[in-house]
Design an enzyme around this catalytic site. Structure first.
Site, PDB file in Angstrom:
ATOM      1  N   CYS A   2      -6.425  61.678   7.072  1.00  0.00           N
ATOM      2  CA  CYS A   2      -5.867  60.997   8.245  1.00  0.00           C
ATOM      3  C   CYS A   2      -4.391  60.630   8.083  1.00  0.00           C
ATOM      4  CB  CYS A   2      -6.674  59.734   8.528  1.00  0.00           C
ATOM      5  SG  CYS A   2      -6.514  58.469   7.237  1.00  0.00           S
ATOM      6  N   CYS A  21      -8.431  57.067   0.071  1.00  0.00           N
ATOM      7  CA  CYS A  21      -7.910  56.612   1.351  1.00  0.00           C
ATOM      8  C   CYS A  21      -8.809  55.506   1.893  1.00  0.00           C
ATOM      9  CB  CYS A  21      -7.833  57.760   2.353  1.00  0.00           C
ATOM     10  SG  CYS A  21      -7.269  57.231   3.992  1.00  0.00           S
ATOM     11  N   CYS A  24     -10.006  56.767   5.881  1.00  0.00           N
ATOM     12  CA  CYS A  24     -10.989  57.817   6.195  1.00  0.00           C
ATOM     13  C   CYS A  24     -11.954  58.109   5.049  1.00  0.00           C
ATOM     14  CB  CYS A  24     -10.275  59.103   6.600  1.00  0.00           C
ATOM     15  SG  CYS A  24      -9.398  59.922   5.246  1.00  0.00           S
ATOM     16  N   ASP A 149      22.652  67.568  -3.083  1.00  0.00           N
ATOM     17  CA  ASP A 149      22.688  66.107  -2.978  1.00  0.00           C
ATOM     18  C   ASP A 149      22.193  65.509  -4.294  1.00  0.00           C
ATOM     19  OD1 ASP A 149      22.470  63.441  -2.374  1.00  0.00           O
ATOM     20  OD2 ASP A 149      21.106  63.692  -0.684  1.00  0.00           O
TER      21      ASP A 149
END
Length: 240
Positions: A2, A21, A24, A149
């Site tokens: 999710c 998680c 979910c 960078d």
């Protein structure tokens, strides 16, 4: 999945560890092969238990334990005998800037490729395992293969490096002044710095360094160009 941020039961480093998680329920899959224990961590090697058997890894650092576990898992799937896996991990040699050690006069120079904050942090953690006095050389380039960078060096935890054991700091590469500023902000004594704007100056600094061990951390094109320079000088016999 999710896309909710993960929680962790534990983190080994960076984003790696036992994640799940809370939204979910997605979580790290059950592992087929795992490191059960870390028995030894030194600046030269590691000793671990994989599937309750002891293995010696002839490279230092947590990230090389991950690499060894990957090689172990692949070898098991291919049906390679455990004794072959054991001897291979015990005797493997570093090469081409991946903790490669070369001799310059009476000094050991360990060349470590660094490309991002996570890997750089693990390299610094590995250096911290060496409790002796040492020299440090940092080569920062901003060519295309390195990434143009270089602000990512501000995400590297130089503050975590045990600076009390670092007797010499040599800085080189295209962006040597960016690296110098970063180290100064991290608390390194600028009196230790040697600003090496070319490889001859860097080599002279290495040769005059009083410490027998020098860790040289370099971005990709800095590593390859300095290795070529050392090859031309006769310090490296095999370029590739």
């Amino acid at each position: 999945m999710c896309k909710h941020p993960y929680n962790y039961n534990f983190i080994t480093y960076n984003h790696l560890g036992d994640f799940y998680c809370p939204s979910c329920g997605y979580k790290r899959p059950k592992l087929t092969y795992a490191v059960n224990k870390i028995l030894e961590l030194s600046s030269e090697k590691s000793t671990v238990e994989i599937d309750d058997k002891q293995y010696h890894i002839n490279q230092c650092g947590t990230y090389n334990i991950y690499n060894a576990l990957c090689a172990f898992s692949t070898s098991k799937i291919l049906g390679i005998n455990d004794s072959v896996i054991y001897e291979t991990l015990k005797t493997l040699n570093s090469s081409f800037g991946r903790q490669e050690t070369i001799k310059i006069n009476n000094k050991n120079i360990k060349i470590i490729l660094v490309k991002n904050p996570a890997g750089f942090d693990e390299a610094l953690n590995s250096i911290n395992l060496d409790k002796g006095s040492k020299g440090l050389a940092l080569l920062l380039n901003d060519n295309f293969a390195d990434g143009r960078d270089v602000s990512w060096i501000w995400d590297v935890g130089f503050e975590n490096l045990d600076s009390k054991t670092v007797r010499n700091v040599m800085v080189s590469g295209i962006r040597l002044y960016d690296m110098s500023v970063r180290l100064k902000v991290a608390g390194f004594d600028e009196d230790l710095f040697c600003i090496c704007d070319n490889y001859n100056t860097l080599l002279d600094s290495i040769e005059s360094c009083s410490e027998p061990m020098i860790y040289l951390l370099a971005t990709y094109t800095a590593m390859t160009s300095f290795r070529k320079f050392l090859n031309d000088k006769g310090y490296i016999k095999k370029l590739w």
